[in-house]
Design an enzyme around this catalytic site. Structure first.
Site, short mmCIF file in Angstrom:
data_model
loop_
_atom_site.label_atom_id
_atom_site.label_comp_id
_atom_site.label_asym_id
_atom_site.label_seq_id
_atom_site.Cartn_x
_atom_site.Cartn_y
_atom_site.Cartn_z
N GLU A 174 0.86 -1.18 0.00
CA GLU A 174 0.00 0.00 0.00
C GLU A 174 0.89 1.22 0.00
OE1 GLU A 174 -3.75 -0.28 2.38
OE2 GLU A 174 -2.84 -2.08 3.18
N HIS A 187 -8.98 9.20 4.26
CA HIS A 187 -8.57 8.15 3.32
C HIS A 187 -8.87 8.65 1.90
CE1 HIS A 187 -8.24 4.35 1.22
NE2 HIS A 187 -7.76 3.80 2.32
N ARG A 243 -0.84 8.64 2.21
CA ARG A 243 -2.27 8.92 2.15
C ARG A 243 -2.65 10.39 2.09
NH1 ARG A 243 -5.02 4.62 6.10
NH2 ARG A 243 -4.63 3.00 4.58
N HIS A 292 -11.15 8.94 8.02
CA HIS A 292 -10.89 7.50 8.12
C HIS A 292 -10.29 7.11 9.47
CE1 HIS A 292 -9.93 3.48 6.77
NE2 HIS A 292 -8.62 3.65 6.95
N ARG A 320 -0.88 8.29 9.42
CA ARG A 320 -0.61 6.86 9.61
C ARG A 320 -0.23 6.16 8.32
NH1 ARG A 320 -3.77 2.47 9.04
NH2 ARG A 320 -5.79 3.53 9.16
C1 SIN Z 1 -7.16 0.31 3.26
O1 SIN Z 1 -7.34 -0.88 3.02
O2 SIN Z 1 -6.93 1.15 2.39
C2 SIN Z 1 -7.22 0.77 4.65
C3 SIN Z 1 -6.14 0.18 5.43
C4 SIN Z 1 -5.74 1.14 6.52
O3 SIN Z 1 -6.52 1.99 6.92
O4 SIN Z 1 -4.59 1.06 6.92
#
Ligand code: SIN
Length: 433
Positions: A111, A225, A267, A328, A363
């Site tokens: 990610e 998010h 993010r 988020h 985060r």
């Molecule tokens: C996501 O799957 O994008 C969220 C995971 C997270 O909040 O770390």
């Protein structure tokens, strides 16, 4: 009614349940959940859980977490998180959790802002599977009593020490006396018009901390998010479109089908670029496109998102997904030390309600379930060491139901006022603003 437990745990997500399970079996634990047990944010987590791939990855994992957090993280906490990640994932697997595999090894996914693939997952329903694994164990444990639909209205306080909590259950007030109390009440998304969180997540633990002068930190560190499903006019919580889609190769495009950002930046950077792009193109959303990938892969790797979108009339194997940033996660919270102890004696906090400092100002993806595991276990182990030397205070306390309900309403007002100040020009994101 007066109830007694050695440890009172408030909140039934990963942090609350893992804390309860790590308390020595010889001590009685009361675990309370504000609504139904599975009505927690843990259940919704899609992406997975970050974990150092091996000892050699610890330094890089620390570095990635610090970079995403803009260097505002507490380095000692980040090191604990990375160093203990391997052990905690092992414990979770011993309890029955199964992660997707690639041969003998984990099927690590990626990610935003992770330099390498280091996220373990169970398709795109990791949170649901973690919840089910822990909940099954909680149900088996004779020393843990779970009360659902039970709301904490305040803690009991005696000479600067926490002595339990006051709750409303079935329209009655109960006083729960305990030697130690753990707040694991979760996040604040229910205070926002648009959030991926359960609507019941209204910052209850934060309100109680404000009222009782328990130290809080970084109230303005609120994460949006980048990619929640854009649905016009819906007041429900917003459906998350996991960052792992981008990790596996989905593209972000504007309404003219043009890419406009590196999808794997941190993010906050991606969310800001999306807002900018929406403004520049006079749109309410942008699009996340995974339709160039194989149908079979999309359906097996992202069954939750595929089916969630299908239910809403969108086939993601064929069409781009309309997305926009929404609230988020909360990186601030009740200030705690490395054992999750708050500034009040006999009171601990873990999970999203706490501020361990691991996330800094932003985060890193998939560090939240990990923080819940690592720091709730630390809280439990610390309590196990102290509990035989701690006595029950057994404070006299009586509150009528009407009074308790009015305290509950005031709690909500406290948090809304506090976050309105912390959010500054974004305060209109809050409900009733
Ligand atoms: C996501 O799957 O994008 C969220 C995971 C997270 O909040 O770390």
């Amino acid at each position: 009614m007066d109830l007694y437990s050695d440890v009172l745990v408030i909140g039934n997500g990963v942090a609350g349940m893992f804390a309860a399970l790590n308390i020595d079996k010889k001590y009685k634990v009361i675990l309370i959940s504000k609504t139904k047990a599975d009505d927690c944010n843990t259940y919704l987590a899609q992406g997975g859980i970050s974990k150092a791939k091996n000892k050699d990855d610890i330094d890089l994992f620390v570095e990635d977490t610090m970079k995403a957090g803009k260097g505002k993280n507490k380095i000692e906490a980040v090191r604990v998180l990375a160093e203990e990640s391997i052990k905690n994932i092992d414990i979770l697997m011993e309890l029955g959790m199964e992660f997707d595999k690639d041969g003998e090894d984990f099927d690590y996914t990626r990610e935003g802002a992770h330099t390498i693939n280091r996220i373990v997952h169970s398709a795109d329903v990791t949170g649901k599977r973690v919840f089910e694994t822990l909940f099954k164990e909680v149900e088996k444990r004779e020393n843990i009593i779970l009360y659902e639909n039970t709301t904490l209205v305040d803690i009991l306080k005696y000479e600067g020490m926490c002595a339990g909590g006051v709750v409303i259950k079935e329209n009655q007030v109960h006083t729960i006396h305990s030697k130690f109390t753990i707040l694991a009440t979760g996040g604040i998304g229910g205070l926002f018009n648009n959030s991926t969180n359960r609507r019941c997540m209204t910052g209850d633990g934060i309100a109680i901390a404000i009222k009782n002068n328990i130290k809080l930190s970084n109230l303005n560190y609120i994460q949006f998010h980048p990619t929640a499903l854009y649905e016009r006019g819906s007041e429900d919580r917003k459906f998350l479109i996991s960052e792992s889609l981008r990790g596996e190769g989905a593209h972000l495009v504007n309404k003219n089908k043009k890419r406009f950002v590196d999808e794997l930046l941190p993010r906050d950077v991606v969310a800001n670029r999306i807002w900018e792009e929406e403004k520049n193109t006079n749109s309410k959303c942008v699009y996340l496109d995974i339709s160039h990938m194989e149908n079979k892969f999309i359906k097996s790797r992202f069954p939750g998102i595929y089916n969630g979108c299908k239910k809403r009339g969108l086939d993601i194997t064929q069409k781009p997904i309309p997305v926009t940033p929404v609230q988020h996660y909360f990186m601030g919270g009740i200030d705690v030390d490395l054992n999750s102890k708050t500034s009040m004696e006999n009171l601990y906090a873990c999970g999203e309600v706490s501020c361990t400092g691991v996330h800094g100002a932003n985060r890193l993806a998939s560090n939240s379930l990990l923080e819940g595991l690592v720091f709730s276990r630390r809280a439990a182990l610390d309590i196990n060491k102290k509990i035989d030397k701690t006595s029950m205070i057994n404070l006299k306390h009586k509150l009528e139901i009407e009074e308790a309900k009015s305290i509950e309403e005031t709690n909500l007002k406290y948090v809304l006022d506090t976050f309105a100040k912390a959010l500054g020009d974004k305060k209109n994101e809050l409900i009733n603003s």
